[in-house]
Design a protein around this motif. Structure first.
Motif, PDB file in Angstrom:
ATOM      1  N   ASN A 231       0.847  -1.201   0.000  1.00  0.00           N
ATOM      2  CA  ASN A 231       0.000   0.000   0.000  1.00  0.00           C
ATOM      3  C   ASN A 231       0.877   1.245   0.000  1.00  0.00           C
ATOM      4  O   ASN A 231       0.942   1.981   0.984  1.00  0.00           O
ATOM      5  CB  ASN A 231      -0.928   0.000   1.218  1.00  0.00           C
ATOM      6  CG  ASN A 231      -2.301  -0.538   0.887  1.00  0.00           C
ATOM      7  OD1 ASN A 231      -2.448  -1.361  -0.009  1.00  0.00           O
ATOM      8  ND2 ASN A 231      -3.316  -0.083   1.593  1.00  0.00           N
ATOM      9  N   CYS A 232       1.553   1.474  -1.090  1.00  0.00           N
ATOM     10  CA  CYS A 232       2.525   2.565  -1.147  1.00  0.00           C
ATOM     11  C   CYS A 232       2.537   3.179  -2.543  1.00  0.00           C
ATOM     12  O   CYS A 232       2.094   2.561  -3.518  1.00  0.00           O
ATOM     13  CB  CYS A 232       3.917   2.049  -0.781  1.00  0.00           C
ATOM     14  SG  CYS A 232       4.427   0.640  -1.779  1.00  0.00           S
ATOM     15  N   ASP A 233       3.065   4.378  -2.622  1.00  0.00           N
ATOM     16  CA  ASP A 233       3.051   5.106  -3.886  1.00  0.00           C
ATOM     17  C   ASP A 233       3.873   4.422  -4.969  1.00  0.00           C
ATOM     18  O   ASP A 233       3.465   4.370  -6.134  1.00  0.00           O
ATOM     19  CB  ASP A 233       3.559   6.532  -3.670  1.00  0.00           C
ATOM     20  CG  ASP A 233       2.579   7.380  -2.874  1.00  0.00           C
ATOM     21  OD1 ASP A 233       1.388   7.006  -2.813  1.00  0.00           O
ATOM     22  OD2 ASP A 233       3.005   8.417  -2.317  1.00  0.00           O
ATOM     23  N   PHE A 234       5.054   3.903  -4.614  1.00  0.00           N
ATOM     24  CA  PHE A 234       5.900   3.326  -5.665  1.00  0.00           C
ATOM     25  C   PHE A 234       5.268   2.083  -6.267  1.00  0.00           C
ATOM     26  O   PHE A 234       5.395   1.826  -7.466  1.00  0.00           O
ATOM     27  CB  PHE A 234       7.318   3.029  -5.129  1.00  0.00           C
ATOM     28  CG  PHE A 234       7.495   1.643  -4.553  1.00  0.00           C
ATOM     29  CD1 PHE A 234       7.713   0.546  -5.371  1.00  0.00           C
ATOM     30  CD2 PHE A 234       7.440   1.445  -3.188  1.00  0.00           C
ATOM     31  CE1 PHE A 234       7.884  -0.728  -4.836  1.00  0.00           C
ATOM     32  CE2 PHE A 234       7.606   0.178  -2.645  1.00  0.00           C
ATOM     33  CZ  PHE A 234       7.826  -0.912  -3.471  1.00  0.00           C
ATOM     34  N   SER A 235       4.536   1.314  -5.456  1.00  0.00           N
ATOM     35  CA  SER A 235       3.880   0.120  -5.971  1.00  0.00           C
ATOM     36  C   SER A 235       2.756   0.485  -6.933  1.00  0.00           C
ATOM     37  O   SER A 235       2.573  -0.155  -7.974  1.00  0.00           O
ATOM     38  CB  SER A 235       3.335  -0.722  -4.813  1.00  0.00           C
ATOM     39  OG  SER A 235       2.801  -1.934  -5.279  1.00  0.00           O
ATOM     40  N   ARG A 236       2.025   1.527  -6.597  1.00  0.00           N
ATOM     41  CA  ARG A 236       0.955   1.991  -7.484  1.00  0.00           C
ATOM     42  C   ARG A 236       1.527   2.516  -8.803  1.00  0.00           C
ATOM     43  O   ARG A 236       1.001   2.254  -9.881  1.00  0.00           O
ATOM     44  CB  ARG A 236       0.132   3.071  -6.786  1.00  0.00           C
ATOM     45  CG  ARG A 236      -0.646   2.578  -5.566  1.00  0.00           C
ATOM     46  CD  ARG A 236      -1.507   3.681  -4.969  1.00  0.00           C
ATOM     47  NE  ARG A 236      -2.269   3.206  -3.830  1.00  0.00           N
ATOM     48  CZ  ARG A 236      -1.877   3.307  -2.564  1.00  0.00           C
ATOM     49  NH1 ARG A 236      -0.716   3.908  -2.285  1.00  0.00           N
ATOM     50  NH2 ARG A 236      -2.623   2.849  -1.577  1.00  0.00           N
ATOM     51  N   GLU A 237       2.627   3.267  -8.715  1.00  0.00           N
ATOM     52  CA  GLU A 237       3.248   3.804  -9.921  1.00  0.00           C
ATOM     53  C   GLU A 237       3.837   2.689 -10.779  1.00  0.00           C
ATOM     54  O   GLU A 237       3.760   2.732 -12.004  1.00  0.00           O
ATOM     55  CB  GLU A 237       4.339   4.820  -9.548  1.00  0.00           C
ATOM     56  CG  GLU A 237       5.282   5.208 -10.680  1.00  0.00           C
ATOM     57  CD  GLU A 237       4.587   5.742 -11.919  1.00  0.00           C
ATOM     58  OE1 GLU A 237       5.195   5.663 -13.006  1.00  0.00           O
ATOM     59  OE2 GLU A 237       3.442   6.240 -11.829  1.00  0.00           O
ATOM     60  N   MET A 238       4.405   1.681 -10.156  1.00  0.00           N
ATOM     61  CA  MET A 238       4.963   0.561 -10.908  1.00  0.00           C
ATOM     62  C   MET A 238       3.868  -0.157 -11.697  1.00  0.00           C
ATOM     63  O   MET A 238       4.070  -0.547 -12.851  1.00  0.00           O
ATOM     64  CB  MET A 238       5.665  -0.415  -9.951  1.00  0.00           C
ATOM     65  CG  MET A 238       6.535  -1.440 -10.636  1.00  0.00           C
ATOM     66  SD  MET A 238       7.473  -2.459  -9.461  1.00  0.00           S
ATOM     67  CE  MET A 238       8.606  -1.237  -8.787  1.00  0.00           C
ATOM     68  N   THR A 239       2.707  -0.310 -11.092  1.00  0.00           N
ATOM     69  CA  THR A 239       1.582  -0.944 -11.773  1.00  0.00           C
ATOM     70  C   THR A 239       1.122  -0.096 -12.953  1.00  0.00           C
ATOM     71  O   THR A 239       0.897  -0.602 -14.062  1.00  0.00           O
ATOM     72  CB  THR A 239       0.425  -1.168 -10.794  1.00  0.00           C
ATOM     73  OG1 THR A 239       0.845  -2.079  -9.777  1.00  0.00           O
ATOM     74  CG2 THR A 239      -0.789  -1.745 -11.498  1.00  0.00           C
ATOM     75  N   ARG A 240       1.003   1.217 -12.735  1.00  0.00           N
ATOM     76  CA  ARG A 240       0.580   2.119 -13.819  1.00  0.00           C
ATOM     77  C   ARG A 240       1.578   2.088 -14.963  1.00  0.00           C
ATOM     78  O   ARG A 240       1.220   1.954 -16.138  1.00  0.00           O
ATOM     79  CB  ARG A 240       0.460   3.551 -13.287  1.00  0.00           C
ATOM     80  CG  ARG A 240      -0.024   4.559 -14.352  1.00  0.00           C
ATOM     81  CD  ARG A 240       0.476   5.965 -14.102  1.00  0.00           C
ATOM     82  NE  ARG A 240       1.907   6.086 -14.283  1.00  0.00           N
ATOM     83  CZ  ARG A 240       2.511   6.232 -15.473  1.00  0.00           C
ATOM     84  NH1 ARG A 240       1.797   6.265 -16.588  1.00  0.00           N
ATOM     85  NH2 ARG A 240       3.823   6.345 -15.556  1.00  0.00           N
ATOM     86  N   SER A 241       2.860   2.201 -14.619  1.00  0.00           N
ATOM     87  CA  SER A 241       3.899   2.268 -15.628  1.00  0.00           C
ATOM     88  C   SER A 241       4.009   0.962 -16.415  1.00  0.00           C
ATOM     89  O   SER A 241       4.180   0.970 -17.637  1.00  0.00           O
ATOM     90  CB  SER A 241       5.240   2.604 -14.963  1.00  0.00           C
ATOM     91  OG  SER A 241       6.260   2.771 -15.903  1.00  0.00           O
ATOM     92  N   SER A 242       3.904  -0.167 -15.721  1.00  0.00           N
ATOM     93  CA  SER A 242       3.980  -1.460 -16.405  1.00  0.00           C
ATOM     94  C   SER A 242       2.821  -1.636 -17.377  1.00  0.00           C
ATOM     95  O   SER A 242       2.997  -2.124 -18.500  1.00  0.00           O
ATOM     96  CB  SER A 242       3.994  -2.593 -15.377  1.00  0.00           C
ATOM     97  OG  SER A 242       5.151  -2.520 -14.562  1.00  0.00           O
ATOM     98  N   ALA A 243       1.627  -1.235 -16.940  1.00  0.00           N
ATOM     99  CA  ALA A 243       0.466  -1.315 -17.820  1.00  0.00           C
ATOM    100  C   ALA A 243       0.653  -0.417 -19.048  1.00  0.00           C
ATOM    101  O   ALA A 243       0.290  -0.782 -20.176  1.00  0.00           O
ATOM    102  CB  ALA A 243      -0.801  -0.918 -17.067  1.00  0.00           C
TER     103      ALA A 243
END
Length: 253
Positions: A231-243
């Motif tokens: 539950n952190c910003d970098f994990s959310r950004e990694m998901t967005r960027s990978s998609a």
């Protein structure tokens, strides 16, 4: 210890750990080339070598990567920085020159996944080679973030995506002596013939054993870990960027 577990290569693999602080000295070019040669000789699907490594020596680019990869300053000071990219461009450019007598398909998601596997295998070969030469290394998963910015920094064209970065150097004495974080037991992650489900309580028990914690300490550790790694910003950004990378690959960008 069994004879197999006492094998020098096995012992090296078991002992290898991430290193984030390096001595301020360059890696001799002869050793760099040996590390790169090991990567090139790694297993690869269809002997296609579906990856390209970018050796980042420009100090400004290293600083930019340190910022875009979740603000980790040690990236900029590492003696060797390699960004491994899934790469279908060179093969697809060649395919486009051929007269097949039929429509040429464009690289799809399956090609991307195959290239990603090739890329990570090569990166790990380089890490093992570096360790054998006495150098430490650290994978930087955050290269999966900010894909638009990484493309600009590295000058990446269509069908080339950064999926793995590693930094290398001679570990400081403190890093060399630092205890390796514990891993799961083999039986926790290796199943035979079919998947063996592990419910939350079994997972908790395995973690409790791995970390060597009592129930109260385990509660605190698990809560902090979930907030730090899930539950952190970098994990959310990694998901967005990978998609986004997968979407661009599908669209030929």
């Amino acid at each position: 210890m069994s004879e197999a577990m006492n094998n020098s290569v096995i012992r090296q693999l078991l002992a290898r750990k991430s290193v984030r602080v390096f001595e301020k000295k360059p890696i001799p070019e002869e050793d760099v080339q040996a590390i790169l040669a090991a990567a090139v000789q790694a297993p690869t699907a269809g002997n296609m070598t579906l990856w390209t490594a970018i050796r980042v020596t420009d100090e400004d680019k290293k600083q930019q990567l340190a910022r875009t990869c979740d603000n980790q300053p040690f990236i900029a000071t590492a003696p060797l920085v390699l960004v491994f990219c899934a790469d279908y461009k060179r093969w697809f450019d060649l395919f486009r020159t051929l007269d097949l007598g039929e429509e040429l398909r464009v690289p799809g998601e399956g090609d991307f996944m195959l290239a990603v596997v090739d890329t990570v295998i090569a990166a790990h070969a380089s890490v093992v080679a570096a360790d054998a030469l006495g150098y430490g290394s650290c994978y930087i998963g955050d290269i999966l973030e900010n894909c638009e910015r990484q493309r600009e920094i590295l000058g990446l064209p269509e069908y080339v995506k950064p999926v793995c970065m590693a930094v290398y150097g001679k570990p400081t004495a403190q890093q060399a002596e630092r205890k390796k974080p514990p891993r799961f037991a083999v039986q926790d992650v290796v199943h035979e013939n079919t998947y063996r489900a592990m419910d939350a309580e079994q997972m908790r028990a395995a973690l409790k054993t791995r970390q060597g914690l009592d129930d109260e300490a385990m509660d605190r550790w698990l809560l902090a870990f979930t907030k730090r790694k899930w539950n952190c910003d970098f994990s959310r950004e990694m998901t967005r960027s990978s998609a986004k990378m997968i979407e661009e690959w599908r669209e030929g960008k």
